[in-house]
Design an enzyme around this catalytic site. Structure first.
Site, PDB file in Angstrom:
ATOM      1  N   ASP A  15       0.934  -1.074   0.105  1.00 10.53           N
ATOM      2  CA  ASP A  15       0.035   0.071  -0.145  1.00 10.53           C
ATOM      3  C   ASP A  15       0.840   1.287  -0.035  1.00 10.53           C
ATOM      4  O   ASP A  15       0.379   2.341   0.597  1.00 10.53           O
ATOM      5  CB  ASP A  15      -1.043   0.061   1.102  1.00 10.53           C
ATOM      6  CG  ASP A  15      -1.732  -1.482   1.369  1.00 10.53           C
ATOM      7  OD1 ASP A  15      -2.399  -1.636   0.289  1.00 10.53           O
ATOM      8  OD2 ASP A  15      -2.185  -1.707   2.463  1.00 10.53           O
ATOM      9  N   LYS A  18       1.996   2.132  -5.281  1.00 10.30           N
ATOM     10  CA  LYS A  18       3.059   1.792  -6.272  1.00 10.30           C
ATOM     11  C   LYS A  18       2.200   1.865  -7.746  1.00 10.30           C
ATOM     12  O   LYS A  18       2.767   2.381  -8.648  1.00 10.30           O
ATOM     13  CB  LYS A  18       3.165   0.432  -6.146  1.00 10.30           C
ATOM     14  CG  LYS A  18       4.098   0.001  -4.946  1.00 10.30           C
ATOM     15  CD  LYS A  18       4.520  -1.672  -4.884  1.00 10.30           C
ATOM     16  CE  LYS A  18       3.262  -2.209  -4.304  1.00 10.30           C
ATOM     17  NZ  LYS A  18       2.867  -1.878  -3.058  1.00 10.30           N
ATOM     18  N   GLY A  42      -3.991  -4.227  -4.319  1.00  9.25           N
ATOM     19  CA  GLY A  42      -4.955  -3.182  -4.801  1.00  9.25           C
ATOM     20  C   GLY A  42      -4.352  -1.765  -5.211  1.00  9.25           C
ATOM     21  O   GLY A  42      -3.863  -1.122  -4.351  1.00  9.25           O
ATOM     22  N   HIS A  43      -3.960  -1.659  -6.428  1.00 11.13           N
ATOM     23  CA  HIS A  43      -3.436  -0.392  -6.948  1.00 11.13           C
ATOM     24  C   HIS A  43      -4.084   0.486  -7.460  1.00 11.13           C
ATOM     25  O   HIS A  43      -5.033   0.491  -8.505  1.00 11.13           O
ATOM     26  CB  HIS A  43      -2.281  -1.051  -8.056  1.00 11.13           C
ATOM     27  CG  HIS A  43      -1.244  -1.732  -7.485  1.00 11.13           C
ATOM     28  ND1 HIS A  43      -0.364  -2.618  -8.138  1.00 11.13           N
ATOM     29  CD2 HIS A  43      -0.895  -2.367  -6.298  1.00 11.13           C
ATOM     30  CE1 HIS A  43       0.521  -3.183  -7.559  1.00 11.13           C
ATOM     31  NE2 HIS A  43       0.193  -3.116  -6.056  1.00 11.13           N
ATOM     32  N   GLN A 229       2.409  -5.873  -2.942  1.00 10.52           N
ATOM     33  CA  GLN A 229       2.504  -6.032  -1.559  1.00 10.52           C
ATOM     34  C   GLN A 229       3.997  -5.519  -1.494  1.00 10.52           C
ATOM     35  O   GLN A 229       4.131  -4.320  -1.966  1.00 10.52           O
ATOM     36  CB  GLN A 229       2.610  -7.551  -1.168  1.00 10.52           C
ATOM     37  CG  GLN A 229       1.094  -8.053  -1.209  1.00 10.52           C
ATOM     38  CD  GLN A 229       0.721  -8.602  -2.715  1.00 10.52           C
ATOM     39  OE1 GLN A 229       1.527  -9.398  -3.173  1.00 10.52           O
ATOM     40  NE2 GLN A 229      -0.363  -8.097  -2.884  1.00 10.52           N
TER      41      GLN A 229
HETATM   42  P1  IMP Z   1      -2.848 -12.748   1.495  1.00 12.78           P
HETATM   43  O1  IMP Z   1      -1.922 -11.993   0.714  1.00 12.78           O
HETATM   44  O2  IMP Z   1      -4.428 -12.283   1.226  1.00 12.78           O
HETATM   45  O3  IMP Z   1      -2.618 -13.962   2.179  1.00 12.78           O
HETATM   46  O4  IMP Z   1      -2.543 -11.820   2.957  1.00 12.78           O
HETATM   47  C1  IMP Z   1      -1.359 -11.918   3.613  1.00 12.78           C
HETATM   48  C2  IMP Z   1      -0.980 -10.671   4.465  1.00 12.78           C
HETATM   49  O5  IMP Z   1      -0.640  -9.671   3.409  1.00 12.78           O
HETATM   50  C3  IMP Z   1      -2.211 -10.047   5.295  1.00 12.78           C
HETATM   51  O6  IMP Z   1      -1.527  -9.417   6.443  1.00 12.78           O
HETATM   52  C4  IMP Z   1      -2.577  -9.045   4.218  1.00 12.78           C
HETATM   53  O7  IMP Z   1      -3.442  -7.945   4.683  1.00 12.78           O
HETATM   54  C5  IMP Z   1      -1.468  -8.676   3.474  1.00 12.78           C
HETATM   55  N1  IMP Z   1      -1.641  -8.182   2.124  1.00 12.78           N
HETATM   56  C6  IMP Z   1      -1.885  -8.971   1.002  1.00 12.78           C
HETATM   57  N2  IMP Z   1      -1.959  -8.188  -0.189  1.00 12.78           N
HETATM   58  C7  IMP Z   1      -1.547  -6.728   0.463  1.00 12.78           C
HETATM   59  C8  IMP Z   1      -1.570  -5.428  -0.266  1.00 12.78           C
HETATM   60  O8  IMP Z   1      -1.876  -5.613  -1.452  1.00 12.78           O
HETATM   61  N3  IMP Z   1      -1.392  -4.578   0.549  1.00 12.78           N
HETATM   62  C9  IMP Z   1      -1.221  -4.724   1.892  1.00 12.78           C
HETATM   63  N4  IMP Z   1      -1.225  -5.632   2.357  1.00 12.78           N
HETATM   64  C10 IMP Z   1      -1.419  -6.993   1.735  1.00 12.78           C
END
Ligand code: IMP
Length: 431
Positions: A15, A18, A42-43, A229
């Site tokens: 977040d 990017k 989520g971009h 991420q």
């Molecule tokens: P998952 O990727 O859905 O398995 O989540 C694993 C961890 O990564 C959790 O803490 C999510 O909140 C975090 N996470 C996954 N994708 C994002 C992102 O795009 N931005 C911020 N945190 C993320």
């Protein structure tokens, strides 16, 4: 003409903004490649007064004539893919000639989403910490990939292969659902019909992303690899187990995006001027009081994928320096500097206290990072609204000092500064 290859990575917990940086850089590149993750990302890009949110498509899609690639390192949710394509307005002509989905990308199946929810539920029932996943089935899909059970994009257009792999998965997941969770097994016919429908939809976009990228490189095209991420969520280098299941660091571009590491010219790390995190796990500079509330409110810090309020805190230079090292970041983009305007004082974390000792390096031990207490340096704040600044010299002196402090602490130049949400709210200081 020689190709220029850049990799853009999140230098924090995701977040960092990017999408918007990719959108700015995409003006000068020919190909934009996503190399890991899936619809958990989520971009957000605000262009011409419209807000676009991409979960799966590369953020370069907004420019006509850019080739966009979804590499083999991704896990694809086909329904999400379709809805993002439909949301592009106006619908670009012949989009399939400029969007390539790797044959090798894995497909997130409905049972992955269900397993994601069930395993989070089981963690909580055991009294352990939930990861706080996005619920998009990401972890279970990568589990199948590495267990060599996964269904890849190419399988969706090959009925015999799809049948064989789906049977094995329905069998496997059926046992897990029934025996471990007391849930009904997935239905083969239903899943087969869905996957075949997805295959028809995806077919025009499927291609050999490795060859595509190599051809672009050989033709001297400029290529940008868009990370999702962030470093602290990387499965190897992040705050394990509170991480996602893919390689978010720059090395991930070589693997999931198929670019030889020796071909990479530049690694750009994106960092907010403060820190945020969604989900559970260590966050040494978290502020749970009024400062955190200020950052959340003024910075609109709510997840674009899940809507969850983000945890907010001061900039963590220990973590940022770690990201610089792990990804070889040689240029930083600092986003959301405007959100710090008006605070009574500004702190930055310059070291951690762990076990009574002070450390300036980020520990790779999960136990240690869980105990880290931040050591702060307080910097002089500025009160002015900086959202209209378009050159470094337009910033108040104290804001410039803040930027210089980060450059000195990381030994990396800041090439771009975000002072507002729109495309134009950007100071480019040198790329
Ligand atoms: P998952 O990727 O859905 O398995 O989540 C694993 C961890 O990564 C959790 O803490 C999510 O909140 C975090 N996470 C996954 N994708 C994002 C992102 O795009 N931005 C911020 N945190 C993320």
């Amino acid at each position: 003409m020689s190709s220029r290859v850049q990799v853009l990575v999140g230098a924090q917990w995701g977040d960092e903004g990017k999408g918007r940086v990719v959108d700015v850089l995409a003006r000068d590149v020919d190909v934009v490649v996503r190399y890991q993750g899936g619809a958990n990302a989520g971009h957000t890009v605000i262009a011409d007064g419209r807000t676009h949110v991409f979960h799966l498509l590369p953020s370069g899609m907004l420019y006509p004539n850019r080739t966009c690639v979804i590499g083999s390192g991704l896990v694809i949710d086909p329904d999400q893919f379709k809805s993002e394509l439909n949301g592009l307005d106006p619908q670009p002509e012949s989009i399939n000639t400029r969007l390539v989905v790797s044959y090798g990308a894995h497909i997130v199946m409905p049972y992955h989403k269900k397993l994601d929810a069930l395993s989070e539920g089981a963690r909580s029932q055991r009294g352990g910490s939930v990861i706080g996943t996005t619920g998009r089935g990401i972890g279970p899909c990568y589990v199948d990939k590495y267990a060599r059970l996964g269904i890849r994009a190419e399988d969706l257009v090959s009925p015999s292969s799809l049948k064989e792999k789906l049977r094995a998965n329905v069998d496997d997941k059926g046992k897990i659902f029934e025996k471990i969770y007391g849930e009904p097994a997935p239905d083969f016919d239903e899943l087969y019909a869905l996957a075949a429908k997805w295959g028809k939809m995806l077919a025009p976009y499927l291609g050999d992303s490795t060859l595509e990228i190599d051809a672009a490189y050989s033709a001297g095209k400029n290529i940008l690899f868009e990370g999702a991420q962030g470093t602290m969520l990387d499965v190897d280098h992040g705050t394990y187990p509170f991480v996602t299941s893919s390689s978010c660091v720059a090395g991930g571009a070589a693997i999931g995006g198929a670019i030889g590491p020796g071909r990479i010219d530049k690694v750009i790390g994106v960092s907010k001027a403060y820190c945020t995190r969604v989900g559970s796990g260590p966050f040494p500079t978290e502020e749970t009081g009024s400062v955190g509330d200020h950052l959340r409110k003024k910075g609109s810090e709510f997840g674009v994928t899940t809507g969850r309020p983000r945890r907010c805190g001061w900039l963590d230079l220990v973590a940022l320096n770690y990201a610089v090292k792990v990804s070889g970041i040689n240029s930083i983009v600092l986003t959301k500097l405007d959100i710090l305007s008006g605070l009574d004082d500004i702190k930055v974390c310059v070291a951690y206290k762990m076990g009574g000792k002070e450390y300036s390096a980020f520990p790779s031990s999960a136990t240690m990072i869980g105990q880290a207490e931040p050591v702060y340096k307080t910097l002089t704040p500025w009160k002015e609204d900086i959202s209209g600044a378009r050159a470094f010299g337009d910033l108040p002196e104290k804001a410039r000092d803040y930027v210089r402090f980060i450059e000195e602490a990381t030994s990396v130049k800041i090439g771009m500064i975000g002072v507002g949400p729109g495309r134009e709210d950007t100071i480019i200081t040198g790329f």
